[in-house]
Design an enzyme around this catalytic site. Structure first.
Site, mmCIF file in Angstrom:
data_model
loop_
_atom_site.group_PDB
_atom_site.id
_atom_site.type_symbol
_atom_site.label_atom_id
_atom_site.label_comp_id
_atom_site.label_asym_id
_atom_site.label_seq_id
_atom_site.Cartn_x
_atom_site.Cartn_y
_atom_site.Cartn_z
ATOM 1 C CB CYS A 1 -1.120 0.114 -1.019
ATOM 2 S SG CYS A 1 -0.420 -0.014 -2.633
ATOM 3 C CB CYS B 1 -2.526 -2.331 -4.089
ATOM 4 S SG CYS B 1 -1.009 -1.878 -3.378
ATOM 5 C CG ASP B 2 -6.069 -2.184 -2.433
ATOM 6 O OD1 ASP B 2 -5.807 -3.812 -2.699
ATOM 7 O OD2 ASP B 2 -5.533 -2.498 -1.223
#
Ligand code: NAP
Length: 306
Positions: free
Chosen positions: A132, A135-136
């Site tokens: 992701c 997300c990261d």
């Protein structure tokens, strides 16, 4: 006594179904699953969900939808469904040794990211291995990364990661991408992105953090080491339908088959909503829309049996 509506899964589809079913007085029971809230729980900013002009964090959005579902009386069980029997009514849904019966069931178990299954990948998940970028990506400022895959997700992730990374290499197992032309053009013309064709990751290297990957060229069989700080796997998703095999009609990829524009499944009284039945749009807002449809379909079935 049987439940009128039992909802399996607690992402945007399941929770929206719960809001509608609860407001219709059907007192839905939700088995939320161990990945409570679904894929948005591992997302940061959500900027395209209507009603939040400044964006909202994925987990905050899910918390709000959950509160809304609970406000109207949804009961929630924090566990996974282990078995279902849709062969007769009322339907049976088992959660470990607890059995529930229901007149209608709404399935909204979503989809999960696919992983490569190579050595080092699982150990280093969260330590440089991710599925992701939204997300990261933030954690990889000025770092070198690879993105694995050749579909639209891989292109999207690679382009997004250029905001942070100093260099992004897309590793694809064939010599052409399957992604849409516009995305491919953007990737191929991006100054920070390189492509390694015909290659697969054989191993993710590193002890406590990713330090590199070993790549095998599928035409020459040559294995090379590439130093990178992060590995983003973007090779698609699998629907969470293991428990429904043999009970409902699934397509070749395991998605629940529903007729266009409907949430009906191959069993009358069982409905499917969100990513578990949608391999095309896969958006929180489309999942929520399908959840609403499923609740209305279930309500109609309970009233008219159709
Ligand atoms: P996808 O289209 O199924 O692509 C998966 C990619 O991963 C393929 O290139 C595949 O290679 C590769 N792959 C699969 N398993 C692999 C493995 N074990 N090792 C190495 N590579 C592997 O999945 P997706 O990109 O997630 O897209 C899913 C759907 O969502 C598509 O319909 C897509 O158009 C849509 N989507 C749209 C957008 C957008 O329009 N903005 C964004 C994201 C997704 P092969 O090509 O060799 O099979």
């Amino acid at each position: 006594m049987s439940e009128k509506v039992l909802i399996i899964g607690s992402g945007p589809a399941g929770l929206t179904a719960a809001i509608y079913a609860a407001r219709a007085g059907l007192e839905p029971l939700m088995v939320e699953g161990f990945e409570r809230g679904g894929q948005l729980m591992i997302t940061t900013d959500v900027e395209n969900y209507p009603g939040f002009p400044d964006g909202i964090m994925g987990p905050d959005l899910m918390e709000q939808i959950r509160k809304q579902a609970e406000r109207f009386g949804t009961r929630i069980i924090s566990s996974n469904v282990t078995e279902v029997d849709f062969s007769e009514r009322p339907f049976r849904v088992s959660v470990g040794s607890d059995d529930y019966t229901a007149d209608t069931v709404i399935i909204s178990t979503g989809a999960s990211a696919r992983w490569l299954g190579v050595p080092g990948e699982e150990k280093l998940r969260g330590f440089g291995v991710s599925a992701c970028a939204t997300c990261d990506g933030f954690f990889f400022r000025d770092k070198e990364l690879i993105v694995v895959g050749g579909g639209d997700s891989a292109m999207e992730e690679a382009l997004f990661l250029t905001k942070f990374a100093s260099k992004v290499t897309v590793v694809h197992r064939r010599d052409e991408f399957r992604a849409s032309k516009i995305m491919v053009d953007r990737v191929l013309n991006h100054p920070k992105i390189e492509v390694v064709w015909d290659s697969v990751v054989e191993e993710v290297l590193g002890d406590s953090l990713v330090t590199g990957v070993s790549l095998r060229n599928r035409t020459t069989d040559e294995v090379t080491r590439m130093d990178v700080d992060g590995v983003f796997v973007a090779i698609g998703h699998d629907p969470n339908t293991e428990v429904f095999k043999g009970q409902l009609e699934l397509d070749d990829a395991g998605y629940i088959v529903t007729p266009k524009g409907s949430t009906s499944t191959s069993v009358k009284g069982v409905y499917a909503a969100g990513d578990v039945a949608d391999r095309v749009y896969r958006q929180a807002v489309t999942a929520a829309g399908m959840g609403c449809q499923a609740a209305l379909d279930a309500e109609r079935f309970l009233e008219h049996g159709a």
